[in-house]
Write a protein that holds these residues in place. Structure first.
Motif, PDB file in Angstrom:
ATOM      1  N   ARG A  32     -35.786   8.140  -9.585  1.00  0.00           N
ATOM      2  CA  ARG A  32     -34.913   8.536 -10.689  1.00  0.00           C
ATOM      3  C   ARG A  32     -33.504   8.924 -10.245  1.00  0.00           C
ATOM      4  NH1 ARG A  32     -33.399  12.815 -13.642  1.00  0.00           N
ATOM      5  NH2 ARG A  32     -33.075  12.453 -15.856  1.00  0.00           N
ATOM      6  N   CYS A  35     -30.782   6.617 -11.341  1.00  0.00           N
ATOM      7  CA  CYS A  35     -30.578   6.411 -12.778  1.00  0.00           C
ATOM      8  C   CYS A  35     -29.484   7.344 -13.282  1.00  0.00           C
ATOM      9  CB  CYS A  35     -31.861   6.720 -13.552  1.00  0.00           C
ATOM     10  SG  CYS A  35     -33.276   5.694 -13.100  1.00  0.00           S
ATOM     11  N   GLU A  36     -29.008   7.074 -14.485  1.00  0.00           N
ATOM     12  CA  GLU A  36     -28.075   7.979 -15.147  1.00  0.00           C
ATOM     13  C   GLU A  36     -28.815   9.271 -15.494  1.00  0.00           C
ATOM     14  OE1 GLU A  36     -24.792   7.526 -15.688  1.00  0.00           O
ATOM     15  OE2 GLU A  36     -24.978   5.665 -14.555  1.00  0.00           O
ATOM     16  N   PRO A  37     -28.105  10.400 -15.634  1.00  0.00           N
ATOM     17  CA  PRO A  37     -28.771  11.683 -15.901  1.00  0.00           C
ATOM     18  C   PRO A  37     -29.665  11.694 -17.151  1.00  0.00           C
ATOM     19  CG  PRO A  37     -26.487  12.055 -15.317  1.00  0.00           C
ATOM     20  CD  PRO A  37     -26.665  10.568 -15.451  1.00  0.00           C
ATOM     21  N   THR A  38     -29.330  10.900 -18.149  1.00  0.00           N
ATOM     22  CA  THR A  38     -30.119  10.896 -19.388  1.00  0.00           C
ATOM     23  C   THR A  38     -31.281   9.912 -19.352  1.00  0.00           C
ATOM     24  OG1 THR A  38     -28.641   9.259 -20.360  1.00  0.00           O
ATOM     25  CG2 THR A  38     -28.155  11.598 -20.804  1.00  0.00           C
ATOM     26  N   GLN A  39     -31.404   9.148 -18.285  1.00  0.00           N
ATOM     27  CA  GLN A  39     -32.440   8.129 -18.203  1.00  0.00           C
ATOM     28  C   GLN A  39     -33.696   8.643 -17.496  1.00  0.00           C
ATOM     29  OE1 GLN A  39     -30.157   5.031 -16.204  1.00  0.00           O
ATOM     30  NE2 GLN A  39     -30.041   3.900 -18.138  1.00  0.00           N
ATOM     31  N   ILE A  40     -34.793   7.951 -17.772  1.00  0.00           N
ATOM     32  CA  ILE A  40     -36.055   8.202 -17.084  1.00  0.00           C
ATOM     33  C   ILE A  40     -36.499   6.896 -16.440  1.00  0.00           C
ATOM     34  CG2 ILE A  40     -36.737  10.084 -18.624  1.00  0.00           C
ATOM     35  CD1 ILE A  40     -38.577   8.089 -20.063  1.00  0.00           C
ATOM     36  N   CYS A  60     -34.715   1.956 -14.823  1.00  0.00           N
ATOM     37  CA  CYS A  60     -34.130   3.102 -15.525  1.00  0.00           C
ATOM     38  C   CYS A  60     -34.070   2.745 -17.008  1.00  0.00           C
ATOM     39  CB  CYS A  60     -32.718   3.383 -15.023  1.00  0.00           C
ATOM     40  SG  CYS A  60     -32.637   3.830 -13.289  1.00  0.00           S
ATOM     41  N   GLU A  62     -33.413   4.389 -21.128  1.00  0.00           N
ATOM     42  CA  GLU A  62     -32.951   5.473 -21.986  1.00  0.00           C
ATOM     43  C   GLU A  62     -34.086   5.741 -22.972  1.00  0.00           C
ATOM     44  OE1 GLU A  62     -30.380   8.265 -22.389  1.00  0.00           O
ATOM     45  OE2 GLU A  62     -29.579   6.524 -21.347  1.00  0.00           O
ATOM     46  N   ARG A  65     -35.842   8.219 -29.378  1.00  0.00           N
ATOM     47  CA  ARG A  65     -36.139   9.477 -30.072  1.00  0.00           C
ATOM     48  C   ARG A  65     -37.641   9.743 -30.134  1.00  0.00           C
ATOM     49  NH1 ARG A  65     -33.769  12.765 -34.516  1.00  0.00           N
ATOM     50  NH2 ARG A  65     -31.781  11.908 -33.917  1.00  0.00           N
ATOM     51  N   TRP A  67     -39.915   8.646 -27.974  1.00  0.00           N
ATOM     52  CA  TRP A  67     -40.546   8.515 -26.666  1.00  0.00           C
ATOM     53  C   TRP A  67     -41.481   9.673 -26.351  1.00  0.00           C
ATOM     54  CZ3 TRP A  67     -40.956   4.784 -23.123  1.00  0.00           C
ATOM     55  CH2 TRP A  67     -41.404   5.131 -21.861  1.00  0.00           C
TER      56      TRP A  67
END
Length: 71
Positions: A32, A35-40, A60, A62, A65, A67
């Motif tokens: 992780r 990945c970008e901070p908002t991604q999982i 990665c 996004e 809502r 999820w």
């Protein structure tokens, strides 16, 4: 590329763009932190020379809502 080679590439580089067949490709990551901070992360399976579904690492994504809904 074999499954072992693909896994080794991600282990060494952390992230890589790999072809997934024909004219398609995607970005795969070791963990992780790439990945970008908002991604999982989500498990990434790709066809390799020796394995039809090799778990090379992660993609990665996004999260949507819904999820984290329990339903």
């Amino acid at each position: 590329m074999t499954c072992r080679q693909a896994r080794s590439l991600l282990a060494a580089q952390g992230a890589a763009v790999l072809g997934t067949g024909g004219y398609t490709y995607d970005r795969f990551v070791r963990d992780r932190s790439f990945c970008e901070p908002t991604q999982i992360t989500k498990n990434a399976f790709v066809p390799t020379r020796d394995t039809p579904e090799c778990l090379v690492g992660y993609r990665c994504i996004e999260p949507g809502r819904d999820w984290f809904d329990d339903e």
